[in-house]
Write an enzyme that holds these catalytic residues in place. Structure first.
Site, PDB file in Angstrom:
ATOM      1  CB  CYS A 133      -0.921  -0.028   1.222  1.00 21.64           C
ATOM      2  SG  CYS A 133      -1.917   1.456   1.407  1.00 21.64           S
ATOM      3  CB  CYS A 136      -0.438   2.499   4.019  1.00 19.55           C
ATOM      4  SG  CYS A 136      -2.012   1.978   3.361  1.00 19.55           S
ATOM      5  CG  ASP A 137       3.321   1.082   4.380  1.00 21.86           C
ATOM      6  OD1 ASP A 137       2.876   1.574   5.433  1.00 21.86           O
ATOM      7  OD2 ASP A 137       3.128  -0.105   4.056  1.00 21.86           O
TER       8      ASP A 137
HETATM    9  C1  LIG Z   1       0.489  -4.246   4.482  1.00 25.20           C
HETATM   10  C2  LIG Z   1      -0.657  -3.269   4.571  1.00 25.20           C
HETATM   11  C3  LIG Z   1      -0.456  -2.043   5.184  1.00 25.20           C
HETATM   12  C4  LIG Z   1      -1.513  -1.145   5.280  1.00 25.20           C
HETATM   13  N1  LIG Z   1      -1.285   0.060   5.900  1.00 25.20           N
HETATM   14  C5  LIG Z   1      -2.308   0.935   6.026  1.00 25.20           C
HETATM   15  C6  LIG Z   1      -2.109   2.181   6.692  1.00 25.20           C
HETATM   16  O1  LIG Z   1      -1.009   2.490   7.150  1.00 25.20           O
HETATM   17  N2  LIG Z   1      -3.177   3.008   6.779  1.00 25.20           N
HETATM   18  C7  LIG Z   1      -4.402   2.718   6.251  1.00 25.20           C
HETATM   19  O2  LIG Z   1      -5.339   3.505   6.383  1.00 25.20           O
HETATM   20  N3  LIG Z   1      -4.608   1.565   5.604  1.00 25.20           N
HETATM   21  C8  LIG Z   1      -3.603   0.651   5.487  1.00 25.20           C
HETATM   22  N4  LIG Z   1      -3.791  -0.516   4.814  1.00 25.20           N
HETATM   23  C9  LIG Z   1      -5.120  -0.758   4.216  1.00 25.20           C
HETATM   24  C10 LIG Z   1      -6.089  -1.187   5.319  1.00 25.20           C
HETATM   25  O3  LIG Z   1      -5.518  -2.239   6.030  1.00 25.20           O
HETATM   26  C11 LIG Z   1      -7.422  -1.587   4.719  1.00 25.20           C
HETATM   27  O4  LIG Z   1      -7.937  -0.547   3.931  1.00 25.20           O
HETATM   28  C12 LIG Z   1      -8.430  -1.918   5.813  1.00 25.20           C
HETATM   29  O5  LIG Z   1      -7.908  -2.892   6.685  1.00 25.20           O
HETATM   30  C13 LIG Z   1      -9.748  -2.400   5.225  1.00 25.20           C
HETATM   31  O6  LIG Z   1     -10.599  -2.686   6.277  1.00 25.20           O
HETATM   32  P1  LIG Z   1     -11.818  -3.679   6.122  1.00 25.20           P
HETATM   33  O7  LIG Z   1     -12.459  -3.753   7.454  1.00 25.20           O
HETATM   34  O8  LIG Z   1     -12.639  -3.284   4.965  1.00 25.20           O
HETATM   35  O9  LIG Z   1     -11.203  -5.088   5.722  1.00 25.20           O
HETATM   36  P2  LIG Z   1     -10.000  -5.988   6.297  1.00 25.20           P
HETATM   37  O10 LIG Z   1      -9.069  -5.232   7.164  1.00 25.20           O
HETATM   38  O11 LIG Z   1      -9.474  -6.663   5.083  1.00 25.20           O
HETATM   39  O12 LIG Z   1     -10.754  -7.066   7.198  1.00 25.20           O
HETATM   40  C14 LIG Z   1     -11.550  -8.040   6.623  1.00 25.20           C
HETATM   41  C15 LIG Z   1     -12.057  -8.954   7.724  1.00 25.20           C
HETATM   42  O13 LIG Z   1     -13.002  -9.858   7.143  1.00 25.20           O
HETATM   43  C16 LIG Z   1     -12.744 -11.155   7.634  1.00 25.20           C
HETATM   44  N5  LIG Z   1     -13.291 -12.122   6.684  1.00 25.20           N
HETATM   45  C17 LIG Z   1     -12.918 -12.392   5.408  1.00 25.20           C
HETATM   46  N6  LIG Z   1     -13.672 -13.375   4.875  1.00 25.20           N
HETATM   47  C18 LIG Z   1     -14.555 -13.718   5.857  1.00 25.20           C
HETATM   48  C19 LIG Z   1     -15.607 -14.686   5.956  1.00 25.20           C
HETATM   49  N7  LIG Z   1     -15.907 -15.486   4.936  1.00 25.20           N
HETATM   50  N8  LIG Z   1     -16.285 -14.774   7.122  1.00 25.20           N
HETATM   51  C20 LIG Z   1     -16.010 -13.955   8.157  1.00 25.20           C
HETATM   52  N9  LIG Z   1     -15.040 -13.021   8.117  1.00 25.20           N
HETATM   53  C21 LIG Z   1     -14.323 -12.918   6.992  1.00 25.20           C
HETATM   54  C22 LIG Z   1     -11.231 -11.204   7.822  1.00 25.20           C
HETATM   55  O14 LIG Z   1     -10.883 -12.222   8.768  1.00 25.20           O
HETATM   56  C23 LIG Z   1     -10.991  -9.809   8.385  1.00 25.20           C
HETATM   57  O15 LIG Z   1     -11.212  -9.813   9.779  1.00 25.20           O
HETATM   58  C24 LIG Z   1      -2.775  -1.452   4.720  1.00 25.20           C
HETATM   59  C25 LIG Z   1      -2.974  -2.678   4.093  1.00 25.20           C
HETATM   60  C26 LIG Z   1      -1.941  -3.590   4.031  1.00 25.20           C
HETATM   61  C27 LIG Z   1      -2.158  -4.932   3.380  1.00 25.20           C
END
Ligand SMILES: Cc1cc2nc3c(=O)[nH]c(=O)nc-3n(C[C@H](O)[C@H](O)[C@H](O)COP(=O)(O)OP(=O)(O)OC[C@H]3O[C@@H](n4cnc5c(N)ncnc54)[C@H](O)[C@@H]3O)c2cc1C
Length: 309
Positions: A133, A136-137
């Site tokens: 990302c 982010c980084d």
């Molecule tokens: C390496 C990295 C660094 C990042 N750094 C930053 C940063 O510094 N700042 C920032 O703002 N963003 C950052 N991001 C982006 C950020 O992490 C995402 O935008 C954010 O986490 C998205 O949130 P979300 O809740 O939509 O999904 P996610 O964080 O992807 O969470 C999805 C959840 O759904 C669950 N899930 C999936 N399938 C199922 C299922 N079938 N049944 C039940 N549960 C399920 C998973 O277990 C998880 O708990 C980074 C991403 C990465 C990969």
């Protein structure tokens, strides 16, 4: 079986925020955590762009705090993963590996997974120079030399964004031309900080505790180039976790859930929030914001149910 008001799928920023809002609206939400409790931020180190933490906060610590806050507000956590849903009848049914829930509304916040190359160095040096990302980084790589891998629009966008910080970018792409739109390609081709390596594949990312360099194979000549860099950004796309919903829920060509009015899907009462329905911004704060909206939308939907099935 009693009927729940709302079942939230996923425990990333979107799901946990939805949980906090739903619990504080007395909806007694059930939240199924999935296989990665805390979501994507649990695999990163310092998060500097989530408001409220003046010196930044480690990703896993931020997610633990959100989880505790959700617990304290009354979210009922269920371990496990949702393996099947039935949105064809009301109340809806959610199936985990060993349980079933009947519910009036559902918030899908299952996120998206960054596509990785599958190299050992990727996992070992994640958050130690390897990132998925740029937004982010990027600021961590001021005046550094880095590699970006990819050939689509997101790789172009991430590279151009990263030029604000880094000294030099090697843009590694396995084919002899980019898939990205012409306008994005032109901007990248003209940028003096970006050197393009076509027909090139990342073979190795090395370094003791931090990225020190990469080995790049030229797939035309079979030669291997050793490049000293301090960062590696993998920009080959994301896979939204939507497979199990597609029978009922409309998705775009890449599998992202289609929403209108921020969180509403084609099935009334089923809402989506976070990366699962956001191919563009993909940030923790935007996901949390959408989680809040989804919970408020679920609450309004339940208020409008007559009779309250
Ligand atoms: C390496 C990295 C660094 C990042 N750094 C930053 C940063 O510094 N700042 C920032 O703002 N963003 C950052 N991001 C982006 C950020 O992490 C995402 O935008 C954010 O986490 C998205 O949130 P979300 O809740 O939509 O999904 P996610 O964080 O992807 O969470 C999805 C959840 O759904 C669950 N899930 C999936 N399938 C199922 C299922 N079938 N049944 C039940 N549960 C399920 C998973 O277990 C998880 O708990 C980074 C991403 C990465 C990969």
């Amino acid at each position: 079986m009693d009927i729940k008001n709302v079942v939230i799928l996923g425990s990333g920023p979107a799901g946990l925020t939805a949980g906090i809002y739903a619990a504080r609206s007395d909806l007694k939400p059930i939240l199924v955590s999935g296989s990665t409790p805390g979501g994507q931020l649990t695999i990163t180190s310092l998060v500097e762009n989530y408001p409220g933490f003046e010196n930044g906060i480690l990703g896993p610590e931020l997610m633990l705090k959100m989880q505790k806050q959700a617990e304290n507000t009354g979210v009922i956590f269920e371990d496990g993963t949702v393996v099947k849903v039935d949105f064809s009848n009301r109340p809806f049914t959610i199936f985990t590996e060993d349980k079933q829930f009947k519910t009036r509304t559902v918030i899908i916040s299952t996120g998206a997974s960054v596509k990785w190359l599958g190299l050992d160095g990727e996992t070992r040096l994640m958050g130690k120079g390897v990132s998925g990302c740029a937004t982010c980084d990027g600021p961590f790589f001021k005046d550094k030399d880095i590699v970006v891998v990819g050939g689509g629009d997101s790789a172009m966008e991430e590279s151009l964004f990263l030029t604000k910080f880094v000294k030099k970018i090697y843009l590694v792409h396995r084919r002899d031309e980019f898939r990205a739109s012409k306008i994005m390609q032109d901007r990248v081709l003209k940028d003096p900080k970006i050197e393009i390596l076509f027909n090139s594949e990342l073979q190795d990312i090395y370094g003791e505790n931090i990225v020190e360099g990469v080995k790049v194979l030229n797939n035309k000549t079979n030669s291997i180039n050793d490049i000293k860099v301090q960062g590696v950004f993998i920009a080959i796309g994301h896979t939204p976790n939507t497979e199990i919903f597609r029978e009922f829920i409309d998705t775009d060509n890449n599998g992202y859930i289609k929403v209108h009015e921020f969180t509403k899907t084609n099935v009334p009462g089923v809402f989506a929030a976070g990366d699962v329905s956001d191919p563009k911004y993909k940030q923790a704060i935007s996901s949390a914001g959408l989680g809040c909206i989804a919970a408020m939308d679920a609450m309004h939907f339940i208020e409008g149910l007559n009779p309250k099935v």
